[in-house]
Scaffold this motif. Structure first.
Motif, short mmCIF file in Angstrom:
data_model
loop_
_atom_site.label_atom_id
_atom_site.label_comp_id
_atom_site.label_asym_id
_atom_site.label_seq_id
_atom_site.Cartn_x
_atom_site.Cartn_y
_atom_site.Cartn_z
N HIS A 102 1.23 -1.35 0.07
CA HIS A 102 -0.22 0.14 0.43
C HIS A 102 0.74 1.04 0.31
CE1 HIS A 102 -2.93 -2.84 1.28
NE2 HIS A 102 -3.42 -2.06 1.19
N CYS A 146 -12.20 3.42 3.85
CA CYS A 146 -10.67 2.48 3.77
C CYS A 146 -11.30 1.48 5.36
CB CYS A 146 -9.74 2.80 3.44
SG CYS A 146 -8.43 4.37 5.06
N SER A 147 -10.86 1.84 6.62
CA SER A 147 -11.14 1.26 7.43
C SER A 147 -12.52 0.28 7.46
CB SER A 147 -10.51 1.34 8.72
OG SER A 147 -11.34 2.80 9.00
N CYS A 153 -12.27 -1.96 5.14
CA CYS A 153 -12.17 -4.02 5.01
C CYS A 153 -11.84 -4.76 5.60
CB CYS A 153 -10.43 -2.73 5.71
SG CYS A 153 -9.32 -4.59 6.16
N CYS A 155 -10.13 -1.14 0.78
CA CYS A 155 -9.88 0.33 0.68
C CYS A 155 -9.84 1.04 -0.31
CB CYS A 155 -8.70 -0.11 1.59
SG CYS A 155 -6.89 -0.81 1.00
N ILE A 173 -5.59 6.20 -1.15
CA ILE A 173 -4.68 4.92 -0.82
C ILE A 173 -4.66 4.08 -2.55
CG2 ILE A 173 -6.49 3.83 -0.47
CD1 ILE A 173 -5.14 2.08 1.43
N ILE A 177 -6.62 -2.15 9.04
CA ILE A 177 -6.01 -0.32 8.90
C ILE A 177 -6.48 0.75 9.89
CG2 ILE A 177 -6.20 1.64 7.37
CD1 ILE A 177 -7.10 0.22 5.39
N PHE A 236 -2.10 6.75 11.13
CA PHE A 236 -2.95 5.82 10.03
C PHE A 236 -1.58 4.65 9.42
CE2 PHE A 236 -3.27 3.74 5.84
CZ PHE A 236 -4.99 4.43 5.33
N ILE A 269 -1.69 0.51 8.65
CA ILE A 269 -2.24 -0.71 8.11
C ILE A 269 -0.62 -2.17 8.36
CG2 ILE A 269 -2.25 -1.75 5.46
CD1 ILE A 269 -2.19 0.98 4.65
N CYS A 299 -3.38 -7.78 5.99
CA CYS A 299 -4.12 -7.67 5.26
C CYS A 299 -4.30 -8.64 4.03
CB CYS A 299 -3.30 -6.92 4.51
SG CYS A 299 -4.13 -6.11 2.80
#
Length: 188
Positions: free
Chosen positions: A51, A69-70, A73, A111, A120, A78, A98, A100, A105
């Motif tokens: 990422h 994004c979180s 996910c 995301c 992102i 995230i 922030f 990750i 992942c």
């Protein structure tokens, strides 16, 4: 001698000859093994690797800490801590933290799809190696560093198709053909 078997069956000559024929067929085929790291595999343009957090034209992070994004996910890797303001412009929030977790992942790209600001994105970097699990948790500065390194390696991608993608994302009428068409025009 067992009933129904002749001396050819008992010596296994035919299965051995079939095995040798298969071996000879593979002996002259093109090799599929690369001599990594001297030779590197050419990855497809839509490869989902490490990422990165992208920057705007002024060099600031694009993220506005909306936490889309979180939320999207599925691996819950995230973590965002939002802070007020942060820039002189009209941003209401920015990410104070922030992170990750690259080991958690699953590289599904949800995301990237969920981000309304295209803040992102995923790179073609895939050879991650480190010593501890904690080193695979990428913070904001490290993710912005990935962007800086990625743009150095691919300067042609610095001007991304953000405007086109954003227009398509915000429109409810775009199709897969529109995305393919935009990719073809941006690559020329």
């Amino acid at each position: 001698m067992p009933r129904g078997k002749n001396w050819v069956d008992l010596t296994y000559i035919i299965p051995v000859m079939k095995g040798l024929a298969i071996t000879l067929q593979h002996l002259f085929k093109r090799k599929l093994v690369l001599k990594y790291p001297e030779e590197k595999k050419v990855l497809p343009p839509n490869y989902r690797g490490l990422h990165m957090l992208t920057r705007d034209e002024k060099g600031r992070e694009k993220c506005v800490a909306c936490e889309m994004c979180s939320t999207a996910c599925p691996a819950d890797c995230i973590r965002i801590v939002a802070g007020d303001g942060g820039w002189d412009d009209s941003r209401e929030k920015h990410p104070v933290a922030f992170e990750i977790d690259e080991l958690r992942c699953i590289y599904c790209g949800m995301c990237v799809e969920a981000c309304p600001e295209d803040a992102i994105d995923m790179t073609d970097m895939h050879n991650l190696a480190d010593y501890t699990r904690q080193d695979f948790i990428y913070n904001k500065e490290r993710l912005l560093g990935v962007y800086d390194e990625y743009i150095k390696r691919h300067p042609d991608r610095a001007k991304r198709r953000d405007g086109q993608y954003k227009a398509m994302k915000n429109s409810s009428y775009f199709t897969v053909n529109d995305v393919h068409h935009a990719n073809q025009h941006s690559s020329h």
